[in-house]
Design a protein around this motif. Structure first.
Motif, short mmCIF file in Angstrom:
data_model
loop_
_atom_site.label_atom_id
_atom_site.label_comp_id
_atom_site.label_asym_id
_atom_site.label_seq_id
_atom_site.Cartn_x
_atom_site.Cartn_y
_atom_site.Cartn_z
N LEU A 119 -3.57 -8.28 2.72
CA LEU A 119 -3.88 -7.56 3.95
C LEU A 119 -3.40 -8.30 5.19
CD1 LEU A 119 -7.47 -6.45 2.92
CD2 LEU A 119 -5.51 -4.94 3.25
N ALA A 152 4.93 5.95 3.80
CA ALA A 152 5.33 6.77 4.95
C ALA A 152 6.70 6.35 5.49
CB ALA A 152 4.30 6.66 6.06
N LEU A 191 -9.15 -1.36 9.20
CA LEU A 191 -7.79 -1.78 8.86
C LEU A 191 -6.96 -2.04 10.11
CD1 LEU A 191 -7.11 0.75 5.96
CD2 LEU A 191 -7.35 -1.73 5.72
N PRO A 219 -6.00 -7.04 9.38
CA PRO A 219 -4.89 -6.55 10.21
C PRO A 219 -3.88 -5.65 9.51
CG PRO A 219 -4.50 -8.81 9.57
CD PRO A 219 -5.79 -8.41 8.94
N ALA A 220 -4.19 -5.15 8.32
CA ALA A 220 -3.17 -4.48 7.49
C ALA A 220 -2.48 -3.29 8.17
CB ALA A 220 -3.79 -4.04 6.17
N LEU A 221 -3.21 -2.50 8.95
CA LEU A 221 -2.60 -1.31 9.56
C LEU A 221 -2.45 -1.46 11.08
CD1 LEU A 221 -2.92 0.03 6.78
CD2 LEU A 221 -3.75 2.06 7.93
N SER A 231 0.16 4.32 3.91
CA SER A 231 0.97 3.77 5.00
C SER A 231 2.15 2.97 4.47
CB SER A 231 0.11 2.93 5.94
OG SER A 231 -0.36 1.81 5.26
N GLY A 232 2.18 2.70 3.16
CA GLY A 232 3.36 2.09 2.59
C GLY A 232 4.45 3.11 2.32
N LEU A 242 3.94 -6.01 6.07
CA LEU A 242 3.34 -4.74 5.62
C LEU A 242 3.96 -3.54 6.33
CD1 LEU A 242 -0.49 -5.37 5.22
CD2 LEU A 242 1.22 -5.00 3.46
N LYS A 287 -0.56 1.02 13.57
CA LYS A 287 -0.48 2.38 13.03
C LYS A 287 -1.49 3.26 13.76
CE LYS A 287 2.03 1.27 9.23
NZ LYS A 287 3.28 1.86 8.79
N TYR A 307 -4.38 2.59 3.27
CA TYR A 307 -3.53 1.44 2.94
C TYR A 307 -2.36 1.89 2.06
CZ TYR A 307 -1.91 -2.80 0.65
OH TYR A 307 -1.12 -3.80 0.16
N LYS A 352 8.62 -0.82 2.18
CA LYS A 352 8.55 0.60 1.84
C LYS A 352 7.41 0.86 0.86
CE LYS A 352 11.18 2.94 4.38
NZ LYS A 352 10.39 3.61 5.39
N ASP A 353 7.12 -0.10 0.00
CA ASP A 353 6.03 0.11 -0.95
C ASP A 353 4.94 -0.92 -0.68
OD1 ASP A 353 7.90 -1.81 -1.64
OD2 ASP A 353 7.14 -1.94 -3.69
N GLN A 354 3.71 -0.47 -0.76
CA GLN A 354 2.59 -1.37 -0.48
C GLN A 354 2.37 -2.32 -1.65
OE1 GLN A 354 2.31 -1.17 2.64
NE2 GLN A 354 0.19 -0.67 2.94
#
Lengths: 181, 306
Positions: free
Chosen positions: A74, B306, B70, B41-43, B303-304, A79, B46, B300, A83-85
């Motif tokens: 995280l 997208a 997030l 802080p992952a997003l 958003s990868g 991130l 966004k 989570y 393109k992929d998480q």
């Protein structure tokens, strides 16, 4: 056990074991014992190493020290551009890290970005008295001003090479190799 | 397995592997909710837009909290305060929101298929937060998560859904999710509240509450939607409560370690007695807590892609 063609051995199981024993002693020497000391392994490789260090420290000091597992996903800095998480795994730190001396443990120190993420992740969980870094391999090519306090082995590598640490728990035999192709 | 979808529209379209990925991701994210500083802080950077055409407090709040934990920025759009009352269409509203660089649109709408329709026209990821009587996939996912947390495994469980199944998107999504994961699902209600052909979804039909409770691991109560009573589904609320209220006596007919679920808000004394709602068997507040983790997991993952 035979090596894959594209694999060059850097450390075998005994080398790894000796390096970990030395690091355990260095950690205890540097911190004058195990008082207020805790280990936090970075998933996945760092967790196995932290467990082994904790076991050795327990044997030397005759007391358990707190052991945690940190997933840095995280806190990654890529991130928003990937393109992929990446797959999320659990952070399990079953003690309050505030005012403890935390030794962060990882298998390979490379660009330093993982450690940056781990430092941010730890800081969100509390306010440790100090954070130190122990790694099995330092392969250079830092992109951030980060340095390890305890190093198993320094290995000069080219940027394209891939240093891999194999663990008994996952791959039957402990070893460190440069894997190409 | 990686996540490939742009949107989360229905449970029906998800594979078992995708459901498992959402659940394990949610399990990892649950830890964040237990911290002193409940934020990662992952997003960061966004934008999540909650676009709710039907009144909702808990679902919207849950999505909002999930996004904020997030570190995403959240905007709430609701029709009463926006241009929708001035006659703007759903698509125009959504395109306007998208032009503000929204990454995820969370849509609740009274028309079945609204989220799917929207997803075809916008680049943003769309999460279906309820479309008419069709589906409410995030509710089913949080229910499955909660059952798994309490019972470890879904496979082999017997689960009864009680109440107005015909008008419940929660019931529909849950029947699909739970049968997909290998549970036996029963539905029980007055005949006016059971949809035609519900067996085709894989559910067993009962009309007597007491019969349906035998050997049950999970009791899932639905809210009696009192706003629908004008539709002559029931002679009276009193009669419904007499036949279908989950009381302590009825709870004893199920397995001793049965858990009781409810999507909220509770009608105490109508579909669930206060004694049961406040008993250790009730996991209703765990459902609320887990809802935030499950919605974080979806944001989570989406958003990868997208």
């Amino acid at each position: 056990m035979g090596l894959a063609q594209s694999e060059r051995l850097l450390m075998d199981a005994q080398d790894m074991s000796r390096a970990l024993s030395r690091i355990s002693h260095e950690i205890l020497e540097g911190n004058k014992g195990s008082q207020d000391l805790a280990l936090v392994g970075i998933r996945t490789g760092g967790v196995y190493l932290a467990q082994r260090l904790a076991m050795r420290i327990q044997q030397i000091e005759q007391r358990d020290i707190p052991l945690g597992e940190l997933d840095i996903t995280l806190y990654r800095d890529d991130l928003s551009i990937r393109k992929d998480q990446p797959e999320l795994r659990k952070t399990t730190i079953p003690f309050n890290i505030s005012d403890l001396k935390i030794v962060l443990v990882d298998d390979v120190l490379f660009t330093g970005r993982t450690i940056r993420a781990a430092l941010d992740g730890l800081m969100d969980l509390g306010r440790p008295a100090e954070i130190q870094l122990a790694v099995l391999i330092d392969r250079g090519h830092r992109q951030l001003p980060i340095r390890a306090n305890y190093v198993g082995k320094n290995i000069p590598t080219s940027r394209e090479e891939n240093v891999q640490v194999f663990f008994e728990e996952l791959e039957q035999v402990d070893r460190v190799s440069i894997v190409t192709g | 397995m990686g996540w490939k979808r742009k949107d989360l529209l229905t449970i029906a379209e998800l594979s078992i592997e995708e459901i498992e990925l959402i659940l394990t991701t949610a399990e990892s994210l649950k830890e964040v909710g237990g911290r002193d500083i409940k934020k990662v802080p992952a997003l960061r950077g966004k934008t999540v837009v909650n676009l709710f055409f039907e009144p909702s407090t808990r679902t919207r709040t849950s999505f909002e909290l999930a996004a904020k934990r997030l570190s995403a920025d959240v905007i709430n759009f609701s029709p009463s305060t926006s241009s929708v009352v001035k006659g703007e269409t759903l698509l125009d509203t959504a395109r306007n929101i998208e032009s503000m660089q929204a990454d995820i649109i969370v849509l609740r709408h009274s028309s079945p298929g609204a989220a799917e329709h929207l997803s075809r026209f916008v680049q943003s990821s769309v999460i279906n937060a309820g479309d008419g009587w069709h589906e409410h996939p995030t509710q089913a996912l949080l229910d499955v998560y909660t059952i798994k947390e309490k019972k470890k495994e879904i496979q082999g469980l017997t689960i009864v859904i009680v109440g107005d199944v015909a008008h419940s998107r929660v019931a529909r999504s849950n029947i699909v999710a739970l049968t997909k994961l290998g549970a036996e699902v029963r539905v029980v209600a007055p005949p006016t509240m059971l949809p035609l052909y519900v067996e085709r979804l894989g559910a067993k039909v009962y009309y007597q509450f007491e019969d349906a409770l035998n050997g049950v691991d999970v009791i899932m109560m639905l809210r009696l939607q009192r706003e629908r009573l004008g539709q002559a589904l029931l002679p009276s609320i009193r009669e419904y409560a007499k036949l279908f209220c989950l009381t302590s006596e009825r709870l004893r007919l199920a397995k001793p370690d049965t858990i009781v679920m409810h999507p909220g808000p509770l009608n105490r004394g109508i579909e669930i007695s206060p004694a049961v709602a406040d008993s250790p068997a009730a996991v209703i507040l765990d459902q609320v807590t887990n809802g935030v983790s499950v919605r974080m997991a979806l944001m989570y993952l989406l958003s990868g892609a997208a």
